[in-house]
Design a protein around this motif. Structure first.
Motif, mmCIF file in Angstrom:
data_model
loop_
_atom_site.group_PDB
_atom_site.id
_atom_site.type_symbol
_atom_site.label_atom_id
_atom_site.label_comp_id
_atom_site.label_asym_id
_atom_site.label_seq_id
_atom_site.Cartn_x
_atom_site.Cartn_y
_atom_site.Cartn_z
ATOM 1 N N LEU A 118 0.857 -0.949 -0.042
ATOM 2 C CA LEU A 118 -0.040 0.066 0.029
ATOM 3 C C LEU A 118 0.909 1.109 0.148
ATOM 4 O O LEU A 118 1.657 1.467 0.859
ATOM 5 N N MET A 156 0.958 5.654 -0.695
ATOM 6 C CA MET A 156 0.233 7.082 -0.469
ATOM 7 C C MET A 156 1.197 8.148 -0.905
ATOM 8 O O MET A 156 2.437 7.939 -0.870
ATOM 9 N N TRP A 192 5.443 8.773 -4.385
ATOM 10 C CA TRP A 192 4.609 7.732 -3.773
ATOM 11 C C TRP A 192 5.816 7.134 -2.526
ATOM 12 O O TRP A 192 6.795 6.733 -2.924
ATOM 13 N N CYS A 228 3.555 2.719 2.941
ATOM 14 C CA CYS A 228 3.076 2.786 4.235
ATOM 15 C C CYS A 228 3.454 1.736 5.110
ATOM 16 O O CYS A 228 3.234 2.142 6.678
ATOM 17 N N TYR A 247 -5.102 13.070 0.627
ATOM 18 C CA TYR A 247 -4.016 12.007 0.456
ATOM 19 C C TYR A 247 -4.643 11.196 -0.815
ATOM 20 O O TYR A 247 -5.798 10.805 -0.773
ATOM 21 N N PHE A 298 -4.061 7.224 -2.574
ATOM 22 C CA PHE A 298 -3.555 5.942 -2.361
ATOM 23 C C PHE A 298 -3.749 5.161 -3.457
ATOM 24 O O PHE A 298 -4.621 5.181 -4.215
#
Length: 1323
Positions: free
Chosen positions: A936, A938, A946, A949, A970, A972
């Motif tokens: 993941l 963000m 990017w 996470c 934000y 994602f």
């Protein structure tokens, strides 16, 4: 003589009333003499009747209906004479009296209707009667409760016809029998007798007395009557003698009937005219009707005499006698007892007036001032003394003196009892708190004392007593548990033995505290101060300090300080005796901490210098002991470093620490252990370092590098190398060179050279043979490990091939792996004959050939593998000289069927959010093999990079990203990952704000947000609205659809908004709306606000007449009537002859009203006022007065014939009932007007039910106007209503419909309003 009697019948007259009626009929007889015949006839019927109409079902106490004290009587009078009806009445409220003719014909002009104030009678006086005046007359007496009517008859007899003696002679009958004659002395006496008998009996009386000159007597009698008629003054009551007391008023009165009302009266005293105009009020004349009076004030002895009045040719006299009484008090003064601050009143009455009357207090004469009010009556006989605002100092002897007369009494003043306006109240207080007892008395000048449990409290530091004005207060400081008890304040005042008290209970509760901020452990250097601090939640709680569980008693070097709720323990200079565990203990609270010495670590300088000058030397495989002494408290953390790298404890390294030194032990030292050793001592108080060098002495390391052969011929081999990298801590003395023939194991020393040389040549070789050499370094500790060369040929050699390339895996299954490689770049002078392929399990050192035979080609399928086992492969090229070096191992590979990378992640969405976190969830991809995790990533809105996470893939299908900035957006994206690789990323379509989940605005109705508000003008309007929404919605306030601005104050928050107008005005009425909006929706809420104020007045008042003797008023509604359900109108009327307004009607809800009960011939003004719960509006007055006309008909006095008109007619409505619509709970008033003679009987119906006598309905019928009131209408009252009027000539009926609706029934209200507008009737 024959007598004929002719009788004429008359009809009885009936009178109707609502309550009761009675009638009496009497008959009189008239006799007429014509010649010798006598005719007798029944000429009149005397009528008396009584009726009453009641208006009230209940009469309040003290009030009554009207009643007759003296009733009028039926009269019979001749033409040309006068008739007088008199009546006395009473009632409460005072009744009004009106006179009417029963036939409806107005009473003729010239008649007098007045009130005789002397006899208290209401009089109707008819002058110059004619036959047209004959009728039944009504005396109507009315007040609020009833109308009573008394009807009497007036008969007017015809005038005496002229006698025709000739006719009488012709019709003379046989002679009457002779009667005995009465003898009369003279003619004057006969005239007196005739004046007292009726005309019809004149002849008969003359014959009885033997007077034959009938005509002569008749002529003289008429002359005598004319003389009496012209008499100007008629004395009805003469003057009478009067006896009065000195200093009083004497009154002479007489009743006279004057032909000329302008006749003057002259008053005389002893035949001398009284100069009344210049008597300065001594004499005064008054007239009340026919009564004439002379007032003589302040009579004394000089006023005695004969008083006369001369009027015309008449004179009357009377005597005035003055009675002089001796001076005396008619009553003695009585002792008086009053309460303080009241007014003492003394009154004394004398038998006669004296000029020198005085009041005295304790023998001192009193004068009129603000304190004393001295009053004398007008007659000077009554004297009053008022002592205002009596105080105790006013007690004493009060005396009254008139001349030599004296009367005395005592004045006693009772002190006003002391009362407690506010009593003491029970008090509960915490220990060490302050208890405040206060009360308020009715008096200021009092003495107070405070008591506890029956004992008097003295003023002290603990007790503070204040007494200012009427307020008394006791303050108990630092209350202890033993201060609980009953407290009492006793009030006393002078001249009052009574003690007044108020008591209460004081409860002192044990005070418990909690630790608001506890202690922390303290470390301090030796000699520095140290401090412990604890904060309680109550500054009044005390505590104790303990050290190691024992209370501190030895205070040397220690200070204990209390500052409110803060408690401190301070050590002046830290030493070992102060180290330990300290405890602060209070009621309900305890805190602990440790105090210790905190000295930084210190290493002696001489030790550091020794380490710097002399390194530590140890032989290899021996144990090195490095000991560094230090001083520190607390003990520091010991860290050893070698060449800048921290040393960790292992099998050969042991690190020890005692209270005064650090020891590093290195077992089995090797040369690599040599280097720079550093000791770091660190504590919270500081850091210390020690540097030293460890030298491990050992044999040298082998010479360096690959041996370079400078010459490889069949005769000589020359080589070159480099000196050892490490000489073992000792100087290398020389090198030893050894050799062996390929295939043999023994080495032969072939030479030795000094250490400064690194080349060596030998000729002890044979052409074509392969040799291997090795070189050893030598120092004082021994020989180094050898540096061996590869095998070389003396002359031209054949080398093994070079390394093949790293094998690459091209195909994998669970049983086999196919690998490929490239041939070596050098074949060693001989072609590659084949390849040896080897495999091993990952983590193993054992390489296993995959086949016994050489493999030809550069591709090979390795089978026979174990499934799910990880393998590595390498390749060795082989030529005629032998196998070459193995290739680099391939990348590890697992024996399994091929795995596909995962596809796109499904359903990435936001599951939840807050101001600092966002929770995401997703589903497993449909394509590719199952993922082992997810990556993941963000990025913030303001960056393009990017970031992951998490450091490792996420194993689940959801994750919460924390540590976000509030309201920051934000973005994602997520990718699935497995052993085959990483899938393609999928990104959320839109950025997500770090805030709670999006939600449209919504009002919180649990906060009781009202939809309707009524406020009074001048007060505050406050509307508080609570709501929810994400993001927090913006609130906009509107009034009647327009955003508000100006007078209001608007307070806004994330979840509420408040609208405030400090002082409302009428124009603030309206529809207020609060509109909430955010990115996800909009909501609004309406609040109907009405600002109640005094109503605005109605406008455009117009007057007109619909029913005779009534006035209908119509006006335009006040704007506030429709808005205010409780608003109504009040109708007032005023006669132009007076300035007082009288209420004609209250609670009128329509804009039209008919005023009844008006008097004909009067002028009236009318006023309309709008009224609501706040008050009355400005009045709306009629511009001009309205005149109530009299019914006038001209009569010709010369008309001798009169034909009686039949005034009777059947009843009919002139204003019928109208439909009504009324809100439930309000009153409904229906009215109609009708005519009819005889007066119709009224009957009320609801549907077919008679409701005339139903007490629920209020009913009144006056002057042809019938009013029906239905109070507090309910839905049961809806229906059809009708009124039936009937008399003996017919009947008529009218109907209407009543609709009762609820407040919220708008559809019904609209339909009713439409129907009413069509009928031109505005509610």
């Amino acid at each position: 003589m024959a007598t004929e009697v002719i009788q004429r019948k008359t009809n009885l007259q009936e009178h109707h009333s609502f309550e009761m009626s009675s009638s009496v009929q009497r008959t009189s007889q008239t006799t007429k003499i014509v010649g010798d015949d006598v005719f007798s006839r029944e000429s009149s019927s005397a009528v008396e009747s009584f009726s009453m109409v009641s208006h009230s079902f209940e009469i309040p106490p003290g009030e009554s209906i009207p009643e007759f004290l003296e009733k009028p009587h039926p009269l019979t009078a001749p033409e040309g004479d006068k008739a007088v009806f008199r009546a006395k009445v009473q009632g409460n409220p005072k009744p009004t009296v009106t006179w009417k003719r029963e036939s409806g014909i107005p009473i003729k002009e010239g008649s007098k209707i007045f009130f005789d104030s002397i006899n208290k009678e209401y009089v109707l006086k008819l002058e110059s009667l004619t036959s047209d005046d004959a009728d039944n007359y009504k005396c109507i007496v009315s007040n609020d409760h009833a109308d009573i009517i008394y009807t009497v008859s007036l008969h007017v007899a015809e005038g005496q016809e002229k006698m025709d003696f000739k006719k009488m002679l012709k019709k003379r009958g046989p002679p009457a029998p002779k009667k005995k004659e009465k003898r009369v002395i003279d003619e004057k006496e006969m005239l007196a007798i005739l004046s007292k008998v009726p005309k019809k009996d004149f002849e008969k009386v003359c014959m009885e007395y033997g007077f034959t000159d009938f005509r002569g007597l008749l002529k003289k009698l008429k002359e005598m009557k004319k003389k009496v008629e012209v008499e100007a003054v008629r004395i009805l009551k003469p003057l009478e003698d009067v006896s009065v007391k000195v200093d009083t008023t004497a009154i002479f009165d007489t009743i006279l009937e004057l032909k000329d009302p302008n006749t003057k009266l002259i008053w005389l005293k002893d035949d001398e005219p009284l100069r009344i105009q210049y008597s300065l009020g001594k004499y005064d004349t008054k007239q009340m009707g026919t009564k004439y009076m002379l007032h003589i004030t302040n009579v004394n002895e000089s006023d005695m005499g004969t008083y006369s009045v001369v009027v015309g040719d008449k004179k009357m006299s009377a005597e005035l006698k003055v009675i002089d009484e001796p001076l005396k008090f008619l009553a003695d003064l009585q002792p008086l007892k009053i309460t303080e601050r009241q007014t003492a009143v003394f009154e004394i009455r004398l038998s006669k007036k004296v000029p020198n009357f005085t009041w005295k207090f304790n023998g001192k004469e009193l004068k009129r001032d603000d304190k004393y009010e001295i009053i004398s009556s007008e007659d000077g006989l009554t004297h009053t003394l008022k002592i205002k605002d009596a105080r105790p100092s006013d007690m004493g002897e009060i005396s009254a003196e008139a001349g030599q007369l004296v009367t005395k009494t005592e004045l006693f003043i009772q002190r006003t009892p002391i009362k407690f306006v506010r009593n003491l109240k029970n008090v509960r207080v915490k220990e060490k708190g302050k208890a405040c007892l206060d009360c308020e008395l009715t008096a200021k000048n009092v003495t107070l004392k405070w008591m506890k449990n029956g004992r008097v409290i003295e003023r002290s530091k603990k007790y503070t007593m204040t007494h200012e004005g009427k307020m008394a207060e006791l303050i108990i400081d630092d209350a202890e548990l033993n201060d609980s008890g009953e407290y009492m304040v006793v009030a006393m005042q002078e001249n009052d033995p009574t003690e007044y008290y108020s008591n209460c209970n004081v409860t002192v509760e044990e005070r418990f505290a909690t630790v608001k901020s506890g202690m922390s452990d303290v470390q301090a250097p030796t000699g520095d101060p140290a401090e412990l601090c604890v904060v309680l939640n109550d500054e009044r709680v005390e505590g104790v300090w303990l050290k190691d569980g024992k209370e501190i008693t030895d205070m040397r070097g220690i200070q204990i300080v209390k500052q409110g709720a803060v408690h401190k323990l301070i050590i002046d200079k830290m030493g070992e005796q102060f180290e330990g565990k300290y405890t602060f203990r209070a009621k309900g609270a305890e805190s602990e901490a440790t105090i210790s010495i905190a000295d930084p670590p210190v290493i002696d300088l001489s030790v550091l210098e020794a380490f710097a000058a002399h390194p530590v030397t140890v032989k290899a495989k021996q144990t090195a002991y490095i000991k560094v002494p230090f001083k520190a408290k607390p003990l520091p953390k010991v860290t050893w470093f070698k060449d800048g790298i921290e040393v960790t404890e292992e099998e050969k390294i042991v690190m020890e620490r005692t209270n005064d030194h650090a020891l590093l032990t290195i077992k089995d030292c090797v040369r690599e252990d040599s280097g720079s050793i550093m000791l770091k001592l660190k504590s919270d108080c500081g850091t210390a370092f020690a540097q030293l060098h460890l030298n491990v002495v050992d044999k040298p390391k082998p010479p360096q590098g690959k041996v370079e052969f400078l010459e490889k011929s069949g005769k000589c081999v020359k080589m070159k190398w480099k000196a050892p990298k490490d000489n073992g801590g000792k100087q290398v003395t020389h090198f030893i060179i050894e050799r062996r023939i390929s295939g043999k194991k023994s080495w032969i020393k072939i030479g030795e050279i000094e250490s400064k040389h690194t080349t060596f040549a030998t000729d002890k070789v044979e052409e074509g043979k392969a040799y291997q050499f090795r070189i050893l370094a030598v120092n004082s500790e021994g020989l180094s490990d050898p540096l061996e060369t590869e095998e070389i040929f003396a002359g031209d050699p054949i080398d093994p091939p070079g390394q093949a390339s790293q094998p690459q895996v091209s195909d994998v299954t669970k049983e086999a792996v196919t690998i490929t490689w490239n041939p070596p770049a050098q074949d060693g002078g001989s072609p590659v004959m084949g390849y040896i392929v080897e495999r091993r399990k990952k983590g193993s050192n054992l390489w296993v050939p995959v086949s016994k035979e050489l493999i030809h080609g550069t591709k090979h399928k390795v089978d026979g593998l174990l499934e799910d086992t990880e393998y590595e492969f390498r390749v060795i090229a082989v030529n005629r000289a032998g196998p070459g070096h193995p290739s680099t191992a391939s990348n590890s590979v697992v024996a399994r069927d091929p795995i596909k990378p995962p596809g796109l992640v499904k359903g990435l969405h936001v599951a939840d959010s807050s101001n600092s976190s966002i929770s995401l969830a997703w589903q497993q991809p449909d394509e590719g093999d199952a993922p082992s995790g997810y990556i993941l990533e963000m990025r913030a809105e303001d960056t393009k990079e990017w970031s992951k996470c998490t450091k490792i893939p996420i194993s689940g299908n959801s994750y919460t990203v924390g540590g976000l900035q509030e309201r920051q957006k934000y973005f994602f994206r997520i990718r699935a990952v497995n052993e085959a690789g990483v899938g393609e990323p999928i990104e959320l379509k839109e950025g997500v704000l770090a805030m709670p989940p999006p939600a449209p605005p919504k009002f919180d109705l649990s906060a009781r947000l009202k939809s309707h508000m009524v406020v009074r003008a001048g007060t505050a309007l406050c509307i508080h609205a609570s709501f929810t929404g994400s993001p927090p919605p913006t609130a906009v306030w509107q009034k009647d659809g327009i955003p508000t601005r100006g007078r209001e104050t608007i307070t806004k928050g994330k979840d509420h908004s408040q609208f405030l107008i400090h002082s409302t005005k009428r124009f603030d009425t309206g529809l207020y709306r609060i509109v909430l909006s955010n990115d996800y929706g909009e909501a609004y809420y309406d609040i109907h606000v009405r600002v109640a104020d005094f109503p605005r007045p109605p406008t455009n008042l117009s007057l007109y007449e619909e029913v005779p003797n009534t006035v209908s008023l119509k006006w335009d509604h006040s704007p506030d009537i429709k808005e205010d359900g409780g608003a109504h109108y009040v109708i007032l009327k005023r006669d132009t002859s007076t300035a007082t307004w009288f209420t004609a009607a209250e609670k009128v809800y329509s804009n039209k009203y008919t005023v009844t009960g008006l008097l004909p011939g009067r002028k009236y003004f009318f006023r309309v006022i709008a009224r609501n719960d706040i008050g009355d509006s400005d009045p709306l007055d009629s511009r001009d007065s309205w005149h109530i006309n009299k019914d006038k008909e001209l009569f010709n006095a010369k008309m001798k014939e009169y034909h009686e008109r039949d005034w009777r007619h059947a009843p009919h409505f002139i204003t019928p009932l109208k439909n009504h619509a009324v809100r439930r709970g309000h009153d409904c008033t229906m009215s109609c007007a009708f005519l009819g003679n005889p007066r119709p009987v009224v009957t009320l119906y609801k549907g077919n039910i008679n409701i005339t006598a139903n007490s629920k309905f209020w009913y009144n019928s006056t002057s042809g106007v019938c009013t029906l009131v239905i109070p507090a209408c309910s839905t049961k009252d809806s229906g059809d209503y009708s009124i039936l009027i009937e008399n003996e000539l017919g009947q008529e009926k009218c109907n209407c419909t009543l609709t009762v609706y609820d407040k919220d029934d708008k559809s019904l209200l609209d339909s009713v309003t439409d129907s009413l507008q069509k009928s031109k009737h505005i509610m």
